[in-house]
Design an enzyme around this catalytic site. Structure first.
Site, PDB file in Angstrom:
ATOM      1  N   ILE A 139     109.901  24.723 -31.310  1.00  0.00           N
ATOM      2  CA  ILE A 139     110.644  25.571 -30.924  1.00  0.00           C
ATOM      3  C   ILE A 139     111.857  25.471 -30.111  1.00  0.00           C
ATOM      4  O   ILE A 139     111.633  24.851 -29.000  1.00  0.00           O
ATOM      5  CB  ILE A 139     109.885  26.651 -30.138  1.00  0.00           C
ATOM      6  CG1 ILE A 139     108.888  27.366 -30.903  1.00  0.00           C
ATOM      7  CG2 ILE A 139     110.810  27.839 -29.581  1.00  0.00           C
ATOM      8  CD1 ILE A 139     107.693  28.249 -30.293  1.00  0.00           C
ATOM      9  N   PRO A 140     113.266  25.307 -30.527  1.00  0.00           N
ATOM     10  CA  PRO A 140     114.235  24.433 -29.849  1.00  0.00           C
ATOM     11  C   PRO A 140     114.771  25.103 -28.806  1.00  0.00           C
ATOM     12  O   PRO A 140     116.016  25.467 -28.861  1.00  0.00           O
ATOM     13  CB  PRO A 140     115.246  24.029 -31.065  1.00  0.00           C
ATOM     14  CG  PRO A 140     115.047  25.674 -31.925  1.00  0.00           C
ATOM     15  CD  PRO A 140     113.528  25.913 -31.748  1.00  0.00           C
ATOM     16  N   CYS A 141     114.224  24.970 -27.634  1.00  0.00           N
ATOM     17  CA  CYS A 141     114.867  25.703 -26.367  1.00  0.00           C
ATOM     18  C   CYS A 141     115.839  24.703 -25.711  1.00  0.00           C
ATOM     19  O   CYS A 141     116.535  25.081 -25.012  1.00  0.00           O
ATOM     20  CB  CYS A 141     113.512  25.825 -25.354  1.00  0.00           C
ATOM     21  SG  CYS A 141     112.509  24.582 -24.829  1.00  0.00           S
ATOM     22  N   HIS A 142     115.649  23.299 -26.369  1.00  0.00           N
ATOM     23  CA  HIS A 142     116.667  22.434 -25.717  1.00  0.00           C
ATOM     24  C   HIS A 142     118.095  22.770 -26.204  1.00  0.00           C
ATOM     25  O   HIS A 142     119.185  22.190 -25.868  1.00  0.00           O
ATOM     26  CB  HIS A 142     116.318  20.926 -26.515  1.00  0.00           C
ATOM     27  CG  HIS A 142     116.048  20.833 -28.033  1.00  0.00           C
ATOM     28  ND1 HIS A 142     114.888  21.154 -28.553  1.00  0.00           N
ATOM     29  CD2 HIS A 142     116.982  20.532 -28.921  1.00  0.00           C
ATOM     30  CE1 HIS A 142     115.062  20.966 -29.900  1.00  0.00           C
ATOM     31  NE2 HIS A 142     116.337  20.658 -30.012  1.00  0.00           N
ATOM     32  N   ARG A 143     118.159  23.578 -27.238  1.00  0.00           N
ATOM     33  CA  ARG A 143     119.269  23.900 -27.992  1.00  0.00           C
ATOM     34  C   ARG A 143     120.246  25.101 -27.325  1.00  0.00           C
ATOM     35  O   ARG A 143     121.204  25.428 -27.521  1.00  0.00           O
ATOM     36  CB  ARG A 143     119.338  24.326 -29.425  1.00  0.00           C
ATOM     37  CG  ARG A 143     118.777  23.353 -30.269  1.00  0.00           C
ATOM     38  CD  ARG A 143     118.762  23.480 -31.819  1.00  0.00           C
ATOM     39  NE  ARG A 143     118.108  22.722 -32.415  1.00  0.00           N
ATOM     40  CZ  ARG A 143     117.629  22.796 -33.603  1.00  0.00           C
ATOM     41  NH1 ARG A 143     117.333  23.962 -33.880  1.00  0.00           N
ATOM     42  NH2 ARG A 143     116.851  21.549 -34.185  1.00  0.00           N
TER      43      ARG A 143
END
Length: 284
Positions: A245-249
């Site tokens: 789940i790409p919360c880093h984006r």
């Protein structure tokens, strides 16, 4: 005792952070290599092996100008459509068949009572990872700089569950995300503990493609709560499944990368790594 892999990661992370802080001066290979106590030759080779591109090219991906240019190409309020990079369909992370299933109210309230959770540790390009799964799918994945502390954080999520240090197929499939052709991955199922609002935000994050960036405001618009950027930020910070789940984006509207549960330096490293992989796929 640190492994050589961990030492190399720390050096590359330090180099990335140095580049990020000094991008306006365009630091040379010699300058960055000296900063991490390596010869230019060994630094160039190590960096290229780790990131897939040279330090000079990687600098382009990590500069604040890169983030600002992405934001300019798509207005922040339209970022639910995500920044398109020209990748083929099989190359985009959001094209993976990732299903989120929320836990039942009983599972949510009783701390995972009657849940059987398998967990294991693995290495990634960004450091050690702990990954955990129920019979329904991945329930937790986090960077594990300290294994005991990482397990404690997992345990706090589900204090009444039974735990088994076992590697299963759900975990293996999830970890292939770092190493394999994504078009060959089986579907990834996530079994998550979260409120309805959190699940909605996490599903929105899956729509940001690899190589793209979104803002807190754009995610708020996507979940139809344009004035709830702060609540969205809290939900993003509570993401229990790192990287998948790409919360880093998600970055600030100013172009700054912002905070990250597992470290701002690691966030910059992941963004740069994904940009490099994106570039490789589009030039194949």
């Amino acid at each position: 005792m640190e492994t050589q892999s961990n030492i190399n990661f720390d050096r590359i992370a330090e180099a990335i952070n140095y580049i990020k802080l000094n991008f306006k001066t365009q630091p040379s290979l010699d300058e960055v290599a000296e900063k991490v106590n390596l010869s230019p030759f060994h630094f160039q080779r190590m960096f290229t092996e780790w990131a897939g591109v040279s330090p000079k090219k990687f600098l382009q991906y990590l500069s604040i100008d890169h983030a600002k240019n992405v934001l300019k190409e798509q207005q922040a309020t339209l970022f639910d459509a995500a920044f398109e990079t020209g990748l083929s369909g099989t190359g985009r992370l959001h094209d993976l068949f990732i299903n989120i299933e929320g836990m039942t109210p009983a599972e949510y309230k009783n701390g995972g009572k009657a849940l059987s959770i398998n967990f294991s540790y693995a290495e990634s390009p960004f450091g050690n990872i702990i990954v955990a799964s129920t019979p329904k799918g991945i329930c937790y994945m986090a960077f594990a700089d300290d294994k005991d502390e990482a397990f404690d954080q997992l345990y706090n999520q589900f204090p009444n569950a039974s735990y088994h240090q076992v590697v299963d197929m759900s975990q293996q499939n999830a970890l292939y995300i770092f190493t394999r052709d994504w078009s060959q991955l089986a579907s990834i199922k996530l079994h998550l503990k979260g409120t309805s609002f959190q699940l909605k935000v996490w599903e929105a994050l899956l729509k940001i493609p690899m190589g793209g960036l979104g803002t807190y405001g754009s995610i708020a618009h996507q979940v139809a709560l344009p004035t709830a950027s702060r609540a969205v930020g809290s939900a993003i910070g509570a993401n229990p499944v790192a990287f998948l789940i790409p919360c880093h984006r998600v970055i600030r509207s100013t172009g700054e990368s912002g905070q990250y549960h597992w470290g701002a330096g690691r966030k910059s490293a992941i963004i740069g790594w994904e940009a490099a992989k994106t570039d490789q796929l589009t030039t194949v």
